[in-house]
Design a protein around this motif. Structure first.
Motif, PDB file in Angstrom:
ATOM      1  N   LYS A  96      -0.090   7.982   0.621  1.00 31.92           N
ATOM      2  CA  LYS A  96      -1.431   7.813   0.191  1.00 31.92           C
ATOM      3  C   LYS A  96      -2.628   6.710   0.526  1.00 31.92           C
ATOM      4  CE  LYS A  96      -2.238   7.685  -5.266  1.00 31.92           C
ATOM      5  NZ  LYS A  96      -2.527   7.779  -6.658  1.00 31.92           N
ATOM      6  N   ILE A  97      -3.682   6.692   0.523  1.00 28.28           N
ATOM      7  CA  ILE A  97      -4.625   5.187   0.977  1.00 28.28           C
ATOM      8  C   ILE A  97      -4.241   4.672  -1.025  1.00 28.28           C
ATOM      9  CG2 ILE A  97      -6.272   4.501   1.123  1.00 28.28           C
ATOM     10  CD1 ILE A  97      -6.846   7.659   2.891  1.00 28.28           C
ATOM     11  N   LYS A  98      -4.388   3.120  -0.133  1.00 29.49           N
ATOM     12  CA  LYS A  98      -4.427   2.067  -1.238  1.00 29.49           C
ATOM     13  C   LYS A  98      -5.438   1.060  -1.549  1.00 29.49           C
ATOM     14  CE  LYS A  98      -0.685   2.516  -3.470  1.00 29.49           C
ATOM     15  NZ  LYS A  98      -0.818   3.844  -5.136  1.00 29.49           N
ATOM     16  N   LYS A  99      -6.173   1.409  -0.063  1.00 30.76           N
ATOM     17  CA  LYS A  99      -7.344   0.587  -0.147  1.00 30.76           C
ATOM     18  C   LYS A  99      -7.849   0.714   1.599  1.00 30.76           C
ATOM     19  CE  LYS A  99      -5.157  -4.376  -0.894  1.00 30.76           C
ATOM     20  NZ  LYS A  99      -5.047  -5.446  -1.197  1.00 30.76           N
ATOM     21  N   ILE A 100      -9.534   0.937   1.842  1.00 32.19           N
ATOM     22  CA  ILE A 100      -9.948   0.921   2.885  1.00 32.19           C
ATOM     23  C   ILE A 100     -10.348  -0.972   3.524  1.00 32.19           C
ATOM     24  CG2 ILE A 100     -11.444   2.292   4.090  1.00 32.19           C
ATOM     25  CD1 ILE A 100     -10.455   4.602   2.737  1.00 32.19           C
ATOM     26  N   ASN A 101     -10.740  -0.588   4.186  1.00 28.40           N
ATOM     27  CA  ASN A 101     -11.895  -1.948   5.059  1.00 28.40           C
ATOM     28  C   ASN A 101     -11.744  -1.852   6.307  1.00 28.40           C
ATOM     29  OD1 ASN A 101     -12.417  -4.131   5.686  1.00 28.40           O
ATOM     30  ND2 ASN A 101     -10.288  -5.317   6.075  1.00 28.40           N
ATOM     31  N   GLY A 102     -13.034  -0.962   6.295  1.00 29.00           N
ATOM     32  CA  GLY A 102     -13.523  -0.116   8.294  1.00 29.00           C
ATOM     33  C   GLY A 102     -13.089   0.726   7.984  1.00 29.00           C
ATOM     34  N   SER A 103     -12.032   0.760   9.321  1.00 25.76           N
ATOM     35  CA  SER A 103     -11.733   1.591   9.526  1.00 25.76           C
ATOM     36  C   SER A 103     -10.249   1.453   9.533  1.00 25.76           C
ATOM     37  CB  SER A 103     -12.247   2.205  11.371  1.00 25.76           C
ATOM     38  OG  SER A 103     -11.794   1.263  12.086  1.00 25.76           O
ATOM     39  N   SER A 104      -9.332   0.803   8.399  1.00 29.67           N
ATOM     40  CA  SER A 104      -7.867   0.982   8.900  1.00 29.67           C
ATOM     41  C   SER A 104      -8.111   1.057   6.704  1.00 29.67           C
ATOM     42  CB  SER A 104      -7.615  -0.170   9.026  1.00 29.67           C
ATOM     43  OG  SER A 104      -7.945  -0.746  10.848  1.00 29.67           O
ATOM     44  N   ALA A 105      -6.736   1.215   7.286  1.00 24.55           N
ATOM     45  CA  ALA A 105      -6.415   1.817   5.190  1.00 24.55           C
ATOM     46  C   ALA A 105      -4.770   1.083   5.159  1.00 24.55           C
ATOM     47  CB  ALA A 105      -6.505   3.089   5.325  1.00 24.55           C
ATOM     48  N   GLU A 106      -4.845   1.008   3.904  1.00 21.99           N
ATOM     49  CA  GLU A 106      -3.087   0.671   3.444  1.00 21.99           C
ATOM     50  C   GLU A 106      -3.048   1.989   2.483  1.00 21.99           C
ATOM     51  OE1 GLU A 106      -1.485  -2.345   0.377  1.00 21.99           O
ATOM     52  OE2 GLU A 106      -2.634  -3.045   1.812  1.00 21.99           O
ATOM     53  N   CYS A 107      -1.470   2.299   2.961  1.00 18.72           N
ATOM     54  CA  CYS A 107      -1.584   3.642   3.328  1.00 18.72           C
ATOM     55  C   CYS A 107       0.246   2.749   2.008  1.00 18.72           C
ATOM     56  CB  CYS A 107      -0.942   4.042   3.854  1.00 18.72           C
ATOM     57  SG  CYS A 107      -3.128   4.864   4.651  1.00 18.72           S
ATOM     58  N   GLU A 108       0.890   3.818   0.786  1.00 20.61           N
ATOM     59  CA  GLU A 108       1.412   3.955   1.004  1.00 20.61           C
ATOM     60  C   GLU A 108       2.468   4.615   1.037  1.00 20.61           C
ATOM     61  OE1 GLU A 108       5.287   3.755  -2.210  1.00 20.61           O
ATOM     62  OE2 GLU A 108       2.715   4.763  -2.313  1.00 20.61           O
ATOM     63  N   ALA A 109       4.053   5.067   0.896  1.00 24.65           N
ATOM     64  CA  ALA A 109       4.722   6.426   0.714  1.00 24.65           C
ATOM     65  C   ALA A 109       6.226   5.244   0.393  1.00 24.65           C
ATOM     66  CB  ALA A 109       4.833   6.672   2.044  1.00 24.65           C
ATOM     67  N   GLY A 110       7.119   5.755  -0.624  1.00 22.85           N
ATOM     68  CA  GLY A 110       8.577   5.766  -0.913  1.00 22.85           C
ATOM     69  C   GLY A 110       8.304   4.434  -1.215  1.00 22.85           C
ATOM     70  N   GLY A 111       7.476   3.560  -1.541  1.00 21.92           N
ATOM     71  CA  GLY A 111       7.860   1.601  -1.323  1.00 21.92           C
ATOM     72  C   GLY A 111       7.336   1.071   0.105  1.00 21.92           C
ATOM     73  N   LEU A 112       6.952   1.916   0.504  1.00 23.77           N
ATOM     74  CA  LEU A 112       6.528   1.101   2.112  1.00 23.77           C
ATOM     75  C   LEU A 112       5.686   1.329   2.068  1.00 23.77           C
ATOM     76  CD1 LEU A 112       9.175   2.245   4.458  1.00 23.77           C
ATOM     77  CD2 LEU A 112       9.365   0.107   2.888  1.00 23.77           C
ATOM     78  N   THR A 113       4.824  -0.109   2.684  1.00 28.26           N
ATOM     79  CA  THR A 113       3.381  -0.037   2.638  1.00 28.26           C
ATOM     80  C   THR A 113       2.752  -0.334   4.405  1.00 28.26           C
ATOM     81  OG1 THR A 113       3.028  -1.084   0.992  1.00 28.26           O
ATOM     82  CG2 THR A 113       0.960  -1.220   2.362  1.00 28.26           C
ATOM     83  N   GLN A 114       1.619   0.691   4.546  1.00 31.48           N
ATOM     84  CA  GLN A 114       1.337   0.791   6.834  1.00 31.48           C
ATOM     85  C   GLN A 114       0.140   1.157   6.697  1.00 31.48           C
ATOM     86  OE1 GLN A 114       3.084   3.617   8.494  1.00 31.48           O
ATOM     87  NE2 GLN A 114       1.916   2.765  10.571  1.00 31.48           N
ATOM     88  N   THR A 115      -0.779  -0.239   7.003  1.00 34.39           N
ATOM     89  CA  THR A 115      -1.610  -0.373   7.688  1.00 34.39           C
ATOM     90  C   THR A 115      -1.978   1.171   8.716  1.00 34.39           C
ATOM     91  OG1 THR A 115      -1.884  -2.616   7.171  1.00 34.39           O
ATOM     92  CG2 THR A 115      -3.840  -1.584   8.551  1.00 34.39           C
ATOM     93  N   VAL A 116      -2.868   2.224   8.641  1.00 38.62           N
ATOM     94  CA  VAL A 116      -3.102   2.744   9.661  1.00 38.62           C
ATOM     95  C   VAL A 116      -4.930   3.327   9.837  1.00 38.62           C
ATOM     96  CG1 VAL A 116      -0.920   4.397   8.642  1.00 38.62           C
ATOM     97  CG2 VAL A 116      -3.709   4.783   7.212  1.00 38.62           C
ATOM     98  N   ARG A 117      -4.717   3.933  11.099  1.00 38.94           N
ATOM     99  CA  ARG A 117      -6.659   3.668  11.543  1.00 38.94           C
ATOM    100  C   ARG A 117      -7.199   5.332  10.830  1.00 38.94           C
ATOM    101  NH1 ARG A 117      -9.231   0.402  14.915  1.00 38.94           N
ATOM    102  NH2 ARG A 117     -10.950   1.863  14.550  1.00 38.94           N
ATOM    103  N   VAL A 118      -8.067   5.179  10.402  1.00 35.27           N
ATOM    104  CA  VAL A 118      -8.508   6.603   9.254  1.00 35.27           C
ATOM    105  C   VAL A 118     -10.180   6.852   9.836  1.00 35.27           C
ATOM    106  CG1 VAL A 118      -7.596   5.807   6.962  1.00 35.27           C
ATOM    107  CG2 VAL A 118     -10.020   5.039   7.676  1.00 35.27           C
ATOM    108  N   ASP A 119      -9.977   6.590  11.305  1.00 40.46           N
ATOM    109  CA  ASP A 119     -11.692   7.065  11.889  1.00 40.46           C
ATOM    110  C   ASP A 119     -11.091   8.550  12.569  1.00 40.46           C
ATOM    111  OD1 ASP A 119      -9.647   4.832  13.500  1.00 40.46           O
ATOM    112  OD2 ASP A 119     -11.416   4.449  14.164  1.00 40.46           O
ATOM    113  N   PHE A 120     -10.041   9.502  11.641  1.00 45.23           N
ATOM    114  CA  PHE A 120     -10.185  10.732  11.875  1.00 45.23           C
ATOM    115  C   PHE A 120     -10.664  11.507  10.689  1.00 45.23           C
ATOM    116  CE2 PHE A 120      -7.067   9.932  15.447  1.00 45.23           C
ATOM    117  CZ  PHE A 120      -8.280   9.965  16.412  1.00 45.23           C
ATOM    118  N   ILE A 121     -10.903  10.799   9.848  1.00 48.51           N
ATOM    119  CA  ILE A 121     -10.679  11.734   8.399  1.00 48.51           C
ATOM    120  C   ILE A 121     -12.259  11.135   7.552  1.00 48.51           C
ATOM    121  CG2 ILE A 121      -9.993  11.330   5.892  1.00 48.51           C
ATOM    122  CD1 ILE A 121      -7.662  12.309   7.925  1.00 48.51           C
ATOM    123  N   GLN A 122     -13.145  12.360   7.243  1.00 44.24           N
ATOM    124  CA  GLN A 122     -14.509  11.937   7.193  1.00 44.24           C
ATOM    125  C   GLN A 122     -14.145  11.373   5.120  1.00 44.24           C
ATOM    126  OE1 GLN A 122     -16.298  15.858   7.662  1.00 44.24           O
ATOM    127  NE2 GLN A 122     -17.465  14.386   9.742  1.00 44.24           N
TER     128      GLN A 122
END
Length: 72
Positions: A8-34
């Motif tokens: 689940k996307i929590k925050k977006i900063n440019g082409s990166s997003a802070e995402c969460e699943a199962g209590g873990l947070t990861q920064t991912v790229r969202v370039d491919f998602i409109q």
């Protein structure tokens, strides 16, 4: 073997997003998602969000992954 994970996307900063699943947070790229927005569920593979999904699809997928984990 590589595995894509629903998150689940929590925050977006440019082409990166802070995402969460199962209590873990990861920064991912969202370039491919409109029109990615906080609150969206995305399938993440190798640090990239590759597909939007509904909350139900994400929950069903997470339940399946939990079943697989417990079966091992």
């Amino acid at each position: 073997m590589c595995l894509a994970m629903p998150m689940k996307i929590k925050k977006i900063n440019g082409s990166s997003a802070e995402c969460e699943a199962g209590g873990l947070t990861q920064t991912v790229r969202v370039d491919f998602i409109q029109n990615a927005c906080p609150g969206d569920y995305v399938m993440v593979h190798a640090g990239f969000a590759i597909e939007k999904m509904s909350e139900k699809e994400a929950r069903d997928n997470m339940e399946l992954l939990e079943e697989i984990k417990h079966a091992l």
